[in-house]
Design an enzyme around this catalytic site. Structure first.
Site, short mmCIF file in Angstrom:
data_model
loop_
_atom_site.label_atom_id
_atom_site.label_comp_id
_atom_site.label_asym_id
_atom_site.label_seq_id
_atom_site.Cartn_x
_atom_site.Cartn_y
_atom_site.Cartn_z
N GLY A 82 -0.80 0.27 -10.73
CA GLY A 82 -0.50 -0.54 -11.91
C GLY A 82 -1.22 -0.01 -13.14
O GLY A 82 -2.34 0.50 -13.02
N ARG A 146 3.51 4.01 -7.18
CA ARG A 146 2.68 3.54 -6.07
C ARG A 146 2.92 4.32 -4.77
O ARG A 146 2.53 3.85 -3.70
CB ARG A 146 2.93 2.05 -5.82
CG ARG A 146 2.39 1.14 -6.90
CD ARG A 146 2.29 -0.29 -6.42
NE ARG A 146 1.83 -1.19 -7.47
CZ ARG A 146 0.55 -1.39 -7.79
NH1 ARG A 146 -0.39 -0.75 -7.13
NH2 ARG A 146 0.23 -2.23 -8.74
N ASP A 177 -6.49 2.14 -3.22
CA ASP A 177 -5.55 2.89 -2.39
C ASP A 177 -5.32 4.30 -2.93
O ASP A 177 -5.23 5.26 -2.17
CB ASP A 177 -4.21 2.14 -2.30
CG ASP A 177 -4.30 0.92 -1.39
OD1 ASP A 177 -5.04 0.98 -0.39
OD2 ASP A 177 -3.65 -0.09 -1.68
N LYS A 203 -9.79 3.16 -11.58
CA LYS A 203 -8.94 2.34 -12.45
C LYS A 203 -8.51 1.09 -11.70
O LYS A 203 -8.22 1.16 -10.52
CB LYS A 203 -7.68 3.15 -12.81
CG LYS A 203 -6.60 2.37 -13.47
CD LYS A 203 -5.23 2.46 -12.77
CE LYS A 203 -5.15 1.69 -11.50
NZ LYS A 203 -3.79 1.50 -10.98
N THR A 204 -8.49 -0.03 -12.28
CA THR A 204 -7.76 -1.23 -11.88
C THR A 204 -8.26 -2.41 -12.68
O THR A 204 -9.47 -2.63 -12.80
CB THR A 204 -7.82 -1.56 -10.37
OG1 THR A 204 -7.12 -2.80 -10.17
CG2 THR A 204 -9.22 -1.69 -9.80
N ASP A 206 -8.12 -5.24 -11.74
CA ASP A 206 -8.63 -6.23 -10.78
C ASP A 206 -10.15 -6.23 -10.67
O ASP A 206 -10.74 -7.19 -10.20
CB ASP A 206 -8.04 -5.97 -9.38
CG ASP A 206 -6.54 -6.18 -9.34
OD1 ASP A 206 -5.96 -6.52 -10.38
OD2 ASP A 206 -5.95 -6.01 -8.26
P1 FBP Z 1 -3.73 -1.58 -9.11
O1 FBP Z 1 -4.52 -2.01 -7.92
O2 FBP Z 1 -2.78 -0.49 -8.84
O3 FBP Z 1 -4.62 -1.31 -10.27
O4 FBP Z 1 -2.82 -2.78 -9.59
C1 FBP Z 1 -3.33 -4.04 -9.72
C2 FBP Z 1 -2.28 -5.06 -10.09
O5 FBP Z 1 -2.22 -5.23 -11.49
C3 FBP Z 1 -2.58 -6.37 -9.37
O6 FBP Z 1 -3.44 -7.17 -10.12
C4 FBP Z 1 -1.20 -6.93 -9.16
O7 FBP Z 1 -1.15 -7.75 -8.03
C5 FBP Z 1 -0.36 -5.71 -8.94
O8 FBP Z 1 -0.98 -4.68 -9.65
C6 FBP Z 1 1.06 -5.87 -9.43
O9 FBP Z 1 1.75 -4.69 -9.12
P2 FBP Z 1 3.12 -4.24 -9.75
O10 FBP Z 1 2.81 -3.60 -11.07
O11 FBP Z 1 3.61 -3.22 -8.79
O12 FBP Z 1 3.98 -5.44 -9.89
#
Ligand code: FBP
Length: 553
Positions: A82, A146, A177, A203-204, A206
């Site tokens: 993300g 992803r 991941d 990065k994230t 979260d």
């Molecule tokens: P990452 O772990 O890849 O940084 O993504 C986090 C996130 O933003 C989460 O908070 C959320 O649950 C998920 O991505 C949503 O994913 P998508 O963009 O595939 O809908």
């Protein structure tokens, strides 16, 4: 050519602040080995899976008297998972550092995430391209994805493309991941006898990729400030209209770091912290008791309004729901491709219901149909349930309304319950990075280049002392494997980076738990306003509150 907003144009001129050591000539910076960082558990299995990087020390970059001799390098970069604000600055920092190390170095951007490497889709990043994205949000310079590089075929194709492009190094910018992917690639390239250095960047939004060396993942600061602005505005609206309870779900797939940070920034009446709910083994029903109790207490003061913050990952931390989700995950993994042929909704729901054990089957059938269907939707490529699609805030509203009706019947609640639900997630991932994220990301990219120059394959960029001004930050790196453990995924035990959850013994959670009773009844919300990019540093450069609490004694 699109017309730029005034802020967009002004952000191009922003010069990221960096650690003092980066002001030295890049060839006069060297890594100093510090402590050996070992994984917390599963050491033997991880040592066998990652023999080349296991047991290596953490490094910190320091000034060197002996200039490094550099050749032109060809480096590839992947943005993975993300989006998180600041990704473009990681590329800008990496690009600038590479060109400083040798002006004929080349940076290739793999398109659309890890699949760009597997399929050999890339663009050469020129200074014209990079300059168009400096200090801007999003991952659109090269895109993201992803895809997980894990099968033999994917590893082999990645290797072939890396060889074909004569890559000296690869930078993987991603979350837990994706950095697991980076560690696997590093190991695979070594096994194949290729001297391709693979490094990761944390990065994230979260905030769950961290430890004592990685104090924060990038994007967390910007995302929480965007959500907090929106929550603060809703707090003011609630206190003005005095007629709605707002149930606000906040992104963050597993950990509740985002919810906790936003709680400090806005002081809502109820903030659920998934990690506490799991530790106390709270059932769905006891969570509803807690919310309904606060609503009743505020109603007794004549305040039929308020704010409830729900972390996105909550559902997976409620013990009975966790068991249910684990069972569904295993059923989907066992069904393999045949599950993908089932259409969403009734077909998936009845397939899952017919394969569940008795306890989970009873719980599943008690849930609203929409939630049942959302729990059955296909998993992401890493086998995770896609929690951003499960409307937990609506589930809680429905159950709370039911509970309040019962309380009213017994004379325990006299009030009017009207509500609004919100989900803030995608709104915060691609904003212009805050100054903190713009500075941090540029420094991470620069740091990644230093890891490459010193051949530190299997390392992730780690910059410490982030609560201090940028000039005092301490750049370095740690082996990715030191962050790993074994986890059950797709029905098998796999080495993955362990998510860093909210620590209930940590300073941020303790400070929150001391304050929350007062916040429950108060309507004096804290209104943070929007991110400020220009102005006094105390306002523009403020690091996350949870980071400050963690780092200051
Ligand atoms: P990452 O772990 O890849 O940084 O993504 C986090 C996130 O933003 C989460 O908070 C959320 O649950 C998920 O991505 C949503 O994913 P998508 O963009 O595939 O809908």
């Amino acid at each position: 050519m699109i017309e730029l907003s005034p802020l967009h144009a002004a952000r191009y001129a922003y010069v990221p602040k960096v650690p003092e050591i980066f002001l030295e000539s890049i060839v006069n910076i060297e890594p100093r080995a510090t402590a050996v960082v070992e994984p917390k558990k599963d050491r033997e299995a991880l040592k066998n899976a990652f023999p080349a990087s296991y047991g290596k020390p953490a490094v910190q970059f320091v000034a060197s008297q002996k200039p490094l001799k550099t050749n032109p390098l060809t480096v590839g970069v992947i943005l993975s998972g993300g989006p998180a604000a600041g990704g473009h600055n990681v590329i800008a920092g990496l690009f600038d550092a590479l060109k400083k190390a040798h002006p004929h170095s080349t940076l290739l951007g793999f398109k659309g995430g890890p699949s760009g490497l597997i399929d050999g889709k890339y663009i050469e990043l020129s200074s014209e391209i990079v300059d168009r994205y400096r200090n801007t949000g999003g991952f659109d310079m090269i895109g993201s994805g992803r895809t997980k590089i894990e099968t033999q075929e994917q590893l082999e194709k990645s290797f072939e493309n890396a060889k074909k492009l004569a890559l000296d190094a690869l930078v993987v910018v991603g979350g837990d991941d994706s950095n697991t992917n980076a560690a696997m690639l590093s190991e695979y390239f070594r096994q194949r006898g290729a001297a391709i250095t693979v490094v990761g960047v944390p990065k994230t939004i979260d905030g769950d990729l961290k430890n004592e060396w990685i104090e924060s993942s990038f994007g967390f600061d910007t995302a929480t400030k965007v959500y907090a602005e929106l929550i603060g505005n809703i707090c003011r609206d609630a206190a003005s209209g005095r007629k709605y309870w707002h149930f606000i779900k906040l992104m963050g797939r597993s950990a509740s770091h985002i919810a906790l940070e936003c709680a400090f920034l806005t002081r809502p009446n109820v903030t659920l912290i998934s990690e506490e709910i799991e530790a106390k083994q709270m059932s769905l029903s006891s969570i509803v008791d807690l919310i309904a109790g606060t609503i009743a207490a505020r109603a007794a003061k004549g305040e039929n309004f308020g704010i409830v913050i729900v972390p996105e990952g909550l559902i997976e931390f409620i013990p009975e729901m966790k068991l249910l989700i684990a069972e569904i995950n295993d059923i989907i993994a066992a069904a393999g491709a045949s599950y993908e042929t089932l259409s969403r909704g009734e077909a998936q729901r009845s397939f899952i219901a017919s394969h569940l054990g008795p306890t989970s089957a009873t719980l599943f059938s008690s849930l609203p149909e929409a939630i049942q269907a959302q729990l059955c939707w296909d998993r992401d490529p890493h086998g995770n349930v896609q929690v951003s699609r499960i409307e937990t805030e609506k589930l809680l509203v429905e159950m709370t309304a039911r509970r309040l009706r019962k309380m009213a019947d017994k004379g325990e609640y006299k009030g009017k319950f009207d509500y609004q639900t919100h989900f803030f997630g995608y709104e915060g991932r691609c904003a212009f990075p805050s100054n903190f994220d713009a500075d941090y990301c540029y420094s991470l990219g620069y740091d990644a280049c230093l890891l490459i120059l010193h051949g530190l394959s299997g390392y992730i960029a780690a910059i410490r002392n982030l609560a201090a001004p940028a000039k005092d930050w301490l750049p370095g790196g740690i082996p990715i494997v030191s962050l790993m453990n074994l986890e059950h995924r797709h029905g098998k035990d796999k080495p993955v980076i362990k998510k860093a959850l909210v620590e209930l013994e940590g300073k941020p959670f303790k400070a929150f738990s001391e304050a929350r009773e007062a916040w429950a009844l108060s309507s004096d919300y804290r209104i943070p306003g929007s991110i400020q990019y220009f102005g006094p540093p105390a306002i523009t450069d403020m690091p996350p509150i949870t980071l400050q609490l963690e780092r200051h004694s």
